[in-house]
Design a protein around this motif. Sequence first.
Motif, mmCIF file in Angstrom:
data_model
loop_
_atom_site.group_PDB
_atom_site.id
_atom_site.type_symbol
_atom_site.label_atom_id
_atom_site.label_comp_id
_atom_site.label_asym_id
_atom_site.label_seq_id
_atom_site.Cartn_x
_atom_site.Cartn_y
_atom_site.Cartn_z
ATOM 1 N N THR A 143 0.842 -1.188 0.000
ATOM 2 C CA THR A 143 0.000 0.000 0.000
ATOM 3 C C THR A 143 0.878 1.238 0.000
ATOM 4 O O THR A 143 1.749 1.384 0.857
ATOM 5 N N ILE A 144 0.637 2.113 -0.963
ATOM 6 C CA ILE A 144 1.359 3.375 -1.019
ATOM 7 C C ILE A 144 0.461 4.467 -0.436
ATOM 8 O O ILE A 144 -0.758 4.469 -0.654
ATOM 9 N N SER A 145 1.068 5.364 0.317
ATOM 10 C CA SER A 145 0.316 6.460 0.911
ATOM 11 C C SER A 145 1.248 7.660 1.043
ATOM 12 O O SER A 145 2.449 7.536 0.873
ATOM 13 N N ARG A 146 0.644 8.812 1.356
ATOM 14 C CA ARG A 146 1.464 10.004 1.512
ATOM 15 C C ARG A 146 0.924 10.864 2.641
ATOM 16 O O ARG A 146 -0.285 10.867 2.911
ATOM 17 N N ASP A 147 1.841 11.585 3.263
ATOM 18 C CA ASP A 147 1.509 12.551 4.300
ATOM 19 C C ASP A 147 2.148 13.858 3.876
ATOM 20 O O ASP A 147 3.347 14.075 4.070
ATOM 21 N N ASN A 148 1.355 14.717 3.262
ATOM 22 C CA ASN A 148 1.914 15.955 2.728
ATOM 23 C C ASN A 148 2.407 16.896 3.829
ATOM 24 O O ASN A 148 3.313 17.703 3.590
ATOM 25 N N ALA A 149 1.833 16.797 5.004
ATOM 26 C CA ALA A 149 2.296 17.636 6.108
ATOM 27 C C ALA A 149 3.729 17.288 6.506
ATOM 28 O O ALA A 149 4.459 18.129 7.031
ATOM 29 N N LYS A 150 4.114 16.042 6.246
ATOM 30 C CA LYS A 150 5.464 15.589 6.587
ATOM 31 C C LYS A 150 6.355 15.434 5.359
ATOM 32 O O LYS A 150 7.485 14.951 5.480
ATOM 33 N N ASN A 151 5.843 15.817 4.189
ATOM 34 C CA ASN A 151 6.610 15.650 2.945
ATOM 35 C C ASN A 151 7.125 14.219 2.795
ATOM 36 O O ASN A 151 8.284 13.991 2.416
ATOM 37 N N THR A 152 6.278 13.273 3.088
ATOM 38 C CA THR A 152 6.714 11.881 3.115
ATOM 39 C C THR A 152 5.716 10.979 2.393
ATOM 40 O O THR A 152 4.502 11.171 2.513
ATOM 41 N N VAL A 153 6.243 10.016 1.684
ATOM 42 C CA VAL A 153 5.440 8.972 1.076
ATOM 43 C C VAL A 153 5.891 7.643 1.668
ATOM 44 O O VAL A 153 7.070 7.475 2.003
ATOM 45 N N TYR A 154 4.943 6.738 1.834
ATOM 46 C CA TYR A 154 5.210 5.457 2.471
ATOM 47 C C TYR A 154 4.877 4.305 1.528
ATOM 48 O O TYR A 154 4.031 4.421 0.643
ATOM 49 N N LEU A 155 5.559 3.197 1.763
ATOM 50 C CA LEU A 155 5.206 1.956 1.086
ATOM 51 C C LEU A 155 5.094 0.882 2.164
ATOM 52 O O LEU A 155 6.110 0.424 2.699
ATOM 53 N N GLN A 156 3.861 0.533 2.497
ATOM 54 C CA GLN A 156 3.622 -0.535 3.471
ATOM 55 C C GLN A 156 3.623 -1.851 2.720
ATOM 56 O O GLN A 156 2.841 -2.044 1.783
#
Length: 123
Positions: A69-82
């Motif tokens: 699962t890909i997701s992003r947190d724009n407040a943290k300027n970060t994208v994740y790959l679970q």
Amino acid sequence: QVRPVESGGGLVQAGDSMRLSCAASGRLFSTYAMGWFRQAPGKEREFVAAIGEIPRDTDYEDSVKGRFTISRDNAKNTVYLQMNSLKPEDTAVYYCAARTREIGRQQWQYNYWGQGTEVTVSS
């Protein structure tokens, strides 16, 4: 321009989970589409997943659908790959990339790349 930096790789066993992070310095991170690619030993780099400016706009390579699962947190300027239910064939160096337009699957579409983080899945 953004500069992606990946983290979170390591050694896990088959069936385990792992979350990769990609912190991107630079302005206007929220306007970039972000992608994850991977390169296994002896193979070419391949597309894994991408997320658009709109977080519900996502795309996955068939072999990881339902597991990653890909997701992003724009407040943290970060994208994740679970990554769940990891398999030995997921072993690779994982790269994060950014582009200024809609999501894409081709490496040439991405302007900015990180250095990669290594994921090893033992059987």
